[in-house]
Scaffold this motif. Structure first.
Motif, mmCIF file in Angstrom:
data_model
loop_
_atom_site.group_PDB
_atom_site.id
_atom_site.type_symbol
_atom_site.label_atom_id
_atom_site.label_comp_id
_atom_site.label_asym_id
_atom_site.label_seq_id
_atom_site.Cartn_x
_atom_site.Cartn_y
_atom_site.Cartn_z
ATOM 1 N N ILE A 1 -12.921 53.873 126.119
ATOM 2 C CA ILE A 1 -13.687 53.923 124.876
ATOM 3 C C ILE A 1 -13.662 52.556 124.193
ATOM 4 C CG2 ILE A 1 -13.749 54.903 122.550
ATOM 5 C CD1 ILE A 1 -14.747 56.836 124.638
ATOM 6 N N ALA A 2 -12.496 51.934 124.126
ATOM 7 C CA ALA A 2 -12.374 50.615 123.495
ATOM 8 C C ALA A 2 -13.267 49.596 124.207
ATOM 9 C CB ALA A 2 -10.921 50.148 123.510
ATOM 10 N N ASP A 3 -13.319 49.676 125.513
ATOM 11 C CA ASP A 3 -14.170 48.761 126.284
ATOM 12 C C ASP A 3 -15.635 48.944 125.909
ATOM 13 O OD1 ASP A 3 -11.989 47.709 127.580
ATOM 14 O OD2 ASP A 3 -12.196 48.986 129.354
ATOM 15 N N LYS A 4 -16.039 50.194 125.708
ATOM 16 C CA LYS A 4 -17.436 50.469 125.356
ATOM 17 C C LYS A 4 -17.748 49.988 123.943
ATOM 18 C CE LYS A 4 -17.981 54.387 128.497
ATOM 19 N NZ LYS A 4 -18.192 55.842 128.632
ATOM 20 N N VAL A 5 -16.779 50.088 123.036
ATOM 21 C CA VAL A 5 -16.977 49.591 121.674
ATOM 22 C C VAL A 5 -17.197 48.083 121.705
ATOM 23 C CG1 VAL A 5 -15.935 49.279 119.395
ATOM 24 C CG2 VAL A 5 -15.638 51.437 120.617
ATOM 25 N N ILE A 6 -16.428 47.402 122.527
ATOM 26 C CA ILE A 6 -16.538 45.943 122.655
ATOM 27 C C ILE A 6 -17.956 45.545 123.068
ATOM 28 C CG2 ILE A 6 -15.787 43.946 124.019
ATOM 29 C CD1 ILE A 6 -12.989 45.316 124.108
ATOM 30 N N LYS A 7 -18.571 46.345 123.921
ATOM 31 C CA LYS A 7 -19.915 46.022 124.423
ATOM 32 C C LYS A 7 -21.014 46.312 123.407
ATOM 33 C CE LYS A 7 -18.553 46.841 129.214
ATOM 34 N NZ LYS A 7 -18.671 47.743 130.395
ATOM 35 N N ASP A 8 -20.674 47.079 122.363
ATOM 36 C CA ASP A 8 -21.640 47.380 121.315
ATOM 37 C C ASP A 8 -21.398 46.408 120.160
ATOM 38 O OD1 ASP A 8 -23.008 48.438 119.063
ATOM 39 O OD2 ASP A 8 -22.970 50.449 119.933
ATOM 40 N N GLN A 9 -22.174 45.329 120.138
ATOM 41 C CA GLN A 9 -21.906 44.249 119.194
ATOM 42 C C GLN A 9 -22.018 44.694 117.740
ATOM 43 O OE1 GLN A 9 -24.471 40.805 119.546
ATOM 44 N NE2 GLN A 9 -22.891 39.452 118.748
ATOM 45 N N THR A 10 -23.031 45.486 117.427
ATOM 46 C CA THR A 10 -23.224 45.938 116.048
ATOM 47 C C THR A 10 -22.043 46.777 115.578
ATOM 48 O OG1 THR A 10 -25.621 45.947 116.336
ATOM 49 C CG2 THR A 10 -24.731 47.219 114.493
ATOM 50 N N LEU A 11 -21.626 47.709 116.414
ATOM 51 C CA LEU A 11 -20.496 48.575 116.088
ATOM 52 C C LEU A 11 -19.215 47.763 115.959
ATOM 53 C CD1 LEU A 11 -19.774 51.547 115.638
ATOM 54 C CD2 LEU A 11 -19.423 51.773 118.098
ATOM 55 N N SER A 12 -18.997 46.847 116.876
ATOM 56 C CA SER A 12 -17.788 46.015 116.850
ATOM 57 C C SER A 12 -17.693 45.214 115.556
ATOM 58 C CB SER A 12 -17.774 45.054 118.042
ATOM 59 O OG SER A 12 -17.652 45.745 119.255
ATOM 60 N N LEU A 13 -18.808 44.597 115.157
ATOM 61 C CA LEU A 13 -18.796 43.761 113.959
ATOM 62 C C LEU A 13 -18.507 44.582 112.705
ATOM 63 C CD1 LEU A 13 -21.808 41.361 114.686
ATOM 64 C CD2 LEU A 13 -19.374 40.769 114.645
ATOM 65 N N LYS A 14 -19.105 45.778 112.618
ATOM 66 C CA LYS A 14 -18.864 46.628 111.451
ATOM 67 C C LYS A 14 -17.405 47.042 111.370
ATOM 68 C CE LYS A 14 -21.844 49.845 110.346
ATOM 69 N NZ LYS A 14 -22.779 50.981 110.447
ATOM 70 N N ILE A 15 -16.830 47.403 112.508
ATOM 71 C CA ILE A 15 -15.442 47.850 112.530
ATOM 72 C C ILE A 15 -14.488 46.699 112.213
ATOM 73 C CG2 ILE A 15 -13.602 48.674 114.061
ATOM 74 C CD1 ILE A 15 -15.734 50.475 115.361
ATOM 75 N N LEU A 16 -14.750 45.535 112.787
ATOM 76 C CA LEU A 16 -13.872 44.383 112.527
ATOM 77 C C LEU A 16 -13.958 43.953 111.060
ATOM 78 C CD1 LEU A 16 -14.386 42.266 115.774
ATOM 79 C CD2 LEU A 16 -12.344 43.541 115.091
ATOM 80 N N ARG A 17 -15.157 44.048 110.484
ATOM 81 C CA ARG A 17 -15.290 43.706 109.067
ATOM 82 C C ARG A 17 -14.439 44.643 108.212
ATOM 83 N NH1 ARG A 17 -20.527 44.202 108.552
ATOM 84 N NH2 ARG A 17 -20.539 46.222 107.507
ATOM 85 N N LEU A 18 -14.450 45.918 108.551
ATOM 86 C CA LEU A 18 -13.664 46.889 107.793
ATOM 87 C C LEU A 18 -12.166 46.686 108.024
ATOM 88 C CD1 LEU A 18 -13.603 49.353 105.943
ATOM 89 C CD2 LEU A 18 -13.769 50.800 107.965
ATOM 90 N N ARG B 1 -2.616 39.418 109.130
ATOM 91 C CA ARG B 1 -3.430 38.334 109.689
ATOM 92 C C ARG B 1 -4.801 38.866 110.065
ATOM 93 N NH1 ARG B 1 -3.757 38.867 115.179
ATOM 94 N NH2 ARG B 1 -2.180 40.135 116.230
ATOM 95 N N LYS B 2 -5.742 37.961 110.240
ATOM 96 C CA LYS B 2 -7.108 38.341 110.562
ATOM 97 C C LYS B 2 -7.181 38.866 111.996
ATOM 98 C CE LYS B 2 -11.814 36.449 110.664
ATOM 99 N NZ LYS B 2 -12.391 37.463 109.771
ATOM 100 N N VAL B 3 -7.886 39.965 112.172
ATOM 101 C CA VAL B 3 -8.083 40.557 113.492
ATOM 102 C C VAL B 3 -9.457 40.123 114.007
ATOM 103 C CG1 VAL B 3 -8.360 42.723 114.754
ATOM 104 C CG2 VAL B 3 -6.619 42.522 112.975
ATOM 105 N N SER B 4 -9.507 39.582 115.201
ATOM 106 C CA SER B 4 -10.765 39.012 115.697
ATOM 107 C C SER B 4 -11.357 39.761 116.881
ATOM 108 C CB SER B 4 -10.551 37.538 116.086
ATOM 109 O OG SER B 4 -9.525 37.430 117.069
ATOM 110 N N SER B 5 -10.680 40.808 117.364
ATOM 111 C CA SER B 5 -11.219 41.559 118.496
ATOM 112 C C SER B 5 -10.865 43.036 118.377
ATOM 113 C CB SER B 5 -10.681 41.008 119.819
ATOM 114 O OG SER B 5 -9.320 41.375 119.994
ATOM 115 N N ILE B 6 -11.636 43.864 119.060
ATOM 116 C CA ILE B 6 -11.366 45.307 119.051
ATOM 117 C C ILE B 6 -10.006 45.596 119.680
ATOM 118 C CG2 ILE B 6 -12.101 47.538 119.973
ATOM 119 C CD1 ILE B 6 -13.761 46.576 117.624
ATOM 120 N N ASN B 7 -9.657 44.868 120.727
ATOM 121 C CA ASN B 7 -8.351 45.081 121.364
ATOM 122 C C ASN B 7 -7.214 44.806 120.378
ATOM 123 O OD1 ASN B 7 -9.216 45.938 123.892
ATOM 124 N ND2 ASN B 7 -9.462 43.850 124.651
ATOM 125 N N GLU B 8 -7.370 43.766 119.563
ATOM 126 C CA GLU B 8 -6.370 43.476 118.536
ATOM 127 C C GLU B 8 -6.325 44.596 117.500
ATOM 128 O OE1 GLU B 8 -5.483 39.216 117.090
ATOM 129 O OE2 GLU B 8 -7.610 39.191 117.641
#
Length: 274
Positions: free
Chosen positions: A37-54, A64-71
């Motif tokens: 599931i995490a791998d699929k989130v990474i491939k969805d750029q719009t979803l990834s950006l919204k989640i990382l912003r939150l 510290r700032k989180v820069s990836s879904i895996n983090e």
């Protein structure tokens, strides 16, 4: 009028991302591969950006700032990420609706979801992730009505505002069905688990269901508290009118009404996804 008239307008229906459908299908699967599931989130750029912003918002207060879904998975855990993916995917399925304040609609839905999860964690037999998800989609039928029949939705709201009738009565008068019934039908169309649809349909009156469920009772209580917050009801009144029969069905502690003040302080922390 029949529910199928709403569902027939397929070009207007919300489009839920496949990854969200997959997550919801796997809510009760202990063997689900959430790494996938995490791998699929990474491939969805719009979803990834919204989640990382939150994730990087003040609400989570990370060191510290989180820069990836895996983090994000490492810092917050897969459960929290799963919550965000479902919330973001459902809320992002509709961009604009006539006569409905989407920001308020989703903010309310997020809070009901957070409340349902909070109560589920205190119950003896309700899965918190499932409670969160059904809280998020509990009002999806009302959204469907606004999307497909905005003038009817407005007429129902006017009837509720200008009379003493309940929303269910107003919907039956104008539609001959309720929006929770429409929500159940939409969830069936999306092939969501049947218990979610049943819970959505009966959440206003969980004891009237053919097979009353703890999940449905939990959602009912979450909606009760959310409504009390919206009306700014005095705490004493909230406790006095607490739905005790539903609390018993939900498997909640006998003193659960007494902690209403704590419940009324809950924030979803997800408004950044809207």
């Amino acid at each position: 009028m029949e529910v199928r008239e709403l569902l027939a307008q397929t070009h207007k229906l919300p489009n839920v991302p496949d990854i969200v459908r997959e997550l919801i299908q796997q809510l009760n699967n202990p063997n689900a591969d959430y790494g996938d599931i995490a791998d699929k989130v990474i491939k969805d750029q719009t979803l990834s950006l919204k989640i990382l912003r939150l994730v990087n918002s003040a609400h989570f207060g990370l060191s510290r700032k989180v820069s990836s879904i895996n983090e994000a998975v490492v810092m917050l855990g897969m459960t929290q990420l799963k919550t965000m993916v479902i919330a973001s995917g459902i809320a992002g399925s509709v961009k604009e609706v006539d006569g409905l304040d989407l920001k308020k609609f989703w903010s309310d839905s997020f809070r009901v979801a957070a409340l349902a999860k909070w109560y589920a964690e205190k119950s003896t037999g309700v899965d918190p992730d499932t409670a969160f998800t059904v809280g998020l989609i509990h009002n999806i039928g009302r959204l469907l009505l606004h999307i497909t029949k905005p003038k009817l939705a407005e007429a129902i709201q006017t009837l509720v505002d200008q009379s003493d009738c309940s929303r269910s009565d107003a919907e039956m008068e104008r539609l001959n069905f309720t929006t929770p019934e429409a929500g159940q039908a939409l969830l069936a169309l999306w092939q969501f688990p049947e218990n979610l649809g049943d819970t959505v349909r009966y959440h206003r009156q969980p004891l009237s269901a053919e097979a009353p469920s703890p999940l449905c009772a939990t959602l009912h209580i979450a909606c009760y508290i959310n409504a009390a917050i919206g009306k700014q009801q005095p705490l004493e009144e909230v406790i006095a009118m607490f739905p005790s029969a539903e609390a018993e069905l939900a498997g909640l502690p006998a003193n659960i009404a007494a902690v209403s003040e704590e419940a009324m302080q809950i924030e979803s922390g997800l408004d950044g996804l809207i």
